[in-house]
Enzyme design. Structure first.
Site, short mmCIF file in Angstrom:
data_model
loop_
_atom_site.label_atom_id
_atom_site.label_comp_id
_atom_site.label_asym_id
_atom_site.label_seq_id
_atom_site.Cartn_x
_atom_site.Cartn_y
_atom_site.Cartn_z
N PHE A 288 -5.01 39.50 45.99
CA PHE A 288 -6.39 39.36 45.49
C PHE A 288 -6.43 38.16 44.56
O PHE A 288 -5.70 38.12 43.57
CB PHE A 288 -6.87 40.62 44.76
CG PHE A 288 -8.33 40.55 44.41
CD1 PHE A 288 -9.29 40.96 45.31
CD2 PHE A 288 -8.74 40.03 43.19
CE1 PHE A 288 -10.65 40.87 45.01
CE2 PHE A 288 -10.10 39.94 42.88
CZ PHE A 288 -11.05 40.36 43.79
N ASP B 257 -0.39 33.46 40.63
CA ASP B 257 -1.60 34.05 40.08
C ASP B 257 -1.18 35.18 39.14
O ASP B 257 -0.83 36.27 39.58
CB ASP B 257 -2.48 34.57 41.23
CG ASP B 257 -3.75 35.25 40.73
OD1 ASP B 257 -3.83 35.57 39.53
OD2 ASP B 257 -4.65 35.45 41.55
N LYS C 113 -7.80 37.54 32.63
CA LYS C 113 -8.10 38.88 32.09
C LYS C 113 -7.79 39.13 30.61
O LYS C 113 -8.70 39.28 29.81
CB LYS C 113 -7.37 39.92 32.94
CG LYS C 113 -7.98 40.09 34.34
CD LYS C 113 -7.26 41.16 35.10
CE LYS C 113 -7.78 41.37 36.52
NZ LYS C 113 -9.05 42.10 36.59
#
Ligand code: F0G
Length: 400
Positions: free
Chosen positions: A143, A228, A257
């Site tokens: 993702f 990532d 995040k």
């Protein structure tokens, strides 16, 4: 006369005015403190999701709140046409944590940090390998975001389907399969893009030795290794970055995040030589690295360092994993640090369990139809872990 709750009003207003892109759970959070959340009806919850691995220091952390209030009174925003005093300080701090020798571009989200990485990899590939070297290899189950380009990189066909045609230049291989990756990297490939531990796609750690092999292949074929770390970065897995469980050094690392403990900020770190592939004017953003977000991130890093959050995540993760494994309805626990998935026994529906947990005052997420994701704040206490597992246990019995 029927009485309307505060929540009913919020839900009705949302239904009328907010785009229906989310299948929301029936609760509206209005306040938080540490690992606790409070809803519109005044009920308290234990937050074992942290806004999807965002609020690593917990809600309303006093040091972050104080820094934000002070910065709001000082300077919220200036354009990237000018310097600001905080952005380079934050870049220097992140460079140390990643391992040094790099430069940073600031964005506002994980997807945007990945957009930067992909644009950078394409420019680097084309400058060094010619106009055809722009393809990116990523993994099935990955993702990387919901923009068209990061969706093209995301290895999940059902998320891509409604938005075809997606930007070209992306190919996918099974995560952890060195042979498949080797077969996919030809002279047209500029980068391999991977999560060191797949998050949203199922909390799947890279098999031992995989990243080392990927590094070797990337060196051999002149492709960049882009990691990532949007979800895994900044302590969550028990190290500052997920790749630091292995012996490798990546060329590019993205994060977001947890960086602002809830204030939107993303970053793309690249080795200095690689970073030079983006020339002045080739990439930009209005908000990225603005004083407010940079100040939030600096305050977050201060606390993360003084509290040794990677060490705390490793220790608390052990305790949480062991407690979950002891539950009869949990088949297995996977993940690292405080990014964990609990695989449930046959017949238990993770979505129903997550819903029942919410009713019992525990926030967790149904990662797959059969697994829960647990990602509490990295400052979570042993008592809070025990309390969360004690809340989960009867829910599992009831739903079984
Ligand atoms: N990369 C990874 C590894 C992510 O986990 C996410 C988001 C993104 C990129 C996109 O970041 O939303 O800030 O643009 N993951 C969420 C999840 C959606 O459920 O794990 P964004």
């Amino acid at each position: 006369m029927t009485t309307t709750s505060a929540f009913d009003e919020i839900r009705a207003l949302d239904a009328e005015h907010v785009m229906g892109t989310y299948a929301r759970a029936p609760v509206a959070f209005v306040r938080g403190e540490g690992t606790r959340l409070f809803d519109s009806e005044g009920r308290a919850y234990l937050d074992f999701l942290s806004g999807l691995a965002v609020t690593s220091l917990g809600h309303a952390h006093p040091a972050v709140a104080e820094a934000l209030a002070d910065q709001a009174r000082t300077l919220l925003h200036v354009s990237n046409l000018y310097y600001n005093d905080l952005q380079p300080r934050l870049a220097a701090r992140l460079d140390v944590l990643v391992g040094g020798g790099g430069r940073v571009f600031f964005a506002n989200s994980g997807a945007e940090a990945n957009e930067c990485a992909i644009k950078l990899a394409r420019r680097h590939g084309q400058r060094n390998g010619g106009p055809e070297r722009y393809h990116v290899v990523s993994a099935y189950g990955s993702f990387h975001g919901r923009t068209l380009t990061t969706l093209a990189a995301t290895g999940q066909t059902q998320k891509q389907e409604p938005f075809q045609p997606l930007p070209p230049g992306f190919r996918h291989v099974p995560f952890g399969d060195v042979g498949a990756l080797s077969g996919a990297i030809d002279e047209r490939v500029c980068a391999v893009l991977l999560e060191p531990l797949q998050g949203e796609g199922g909390v799947v750690p890279a098999p031992p030795g995989y990243l080392e092999e990927v590094r070797r292949l990337c060196d051999e074929r002149e492709a960049l290794l882009v990691l990532d770390e949007v979800q895994t970065g900044l302590g969550r897995t028990g190290r500052w970055f997920g790749f630091q469980h292995s012996g490798i050094r990546p060329d590019v690392v993205t994060m977001a995040k947890a960086l602002g403990n809830g204030v939107p900020i993303g970053a793309c770190w690249a080795r200095a030589e690689v970073s030079a592939a983006l020339a002045p004017g080739e990439h930009a953003t209005t908000f990225g690295g603005q004083p407010l977000a940079a100040r939030a991130a600096l305050a977050t890093l201060d606390v993360m360092e003084s509290e040794d959050v990677p060490g705390r995540a490793a220790r608390a993760g052990e305790r949480l994993a062991r407690s979950l494994e002891a539950l009869p309805e949990v088949v297995s626990v996977r993940g690292a640090g405080l990014l964990l998935a609990a695989e449930l026994v046959d017949g238990l529906d993770a979505r129903a369990v997550a819903g029942a947990c919410l009713e019992a005052g525990l926030v967790v997420n149904a990662l797959t139809p059969s697994a829960l994701r647990l990602a509490p704040p990295l400052l979570v206490t042993d008592e809070e872990i025990d309390e969360a597992v004690a809340a989960l246990a009867p829910v599992l019995v009831r739903e079984g």
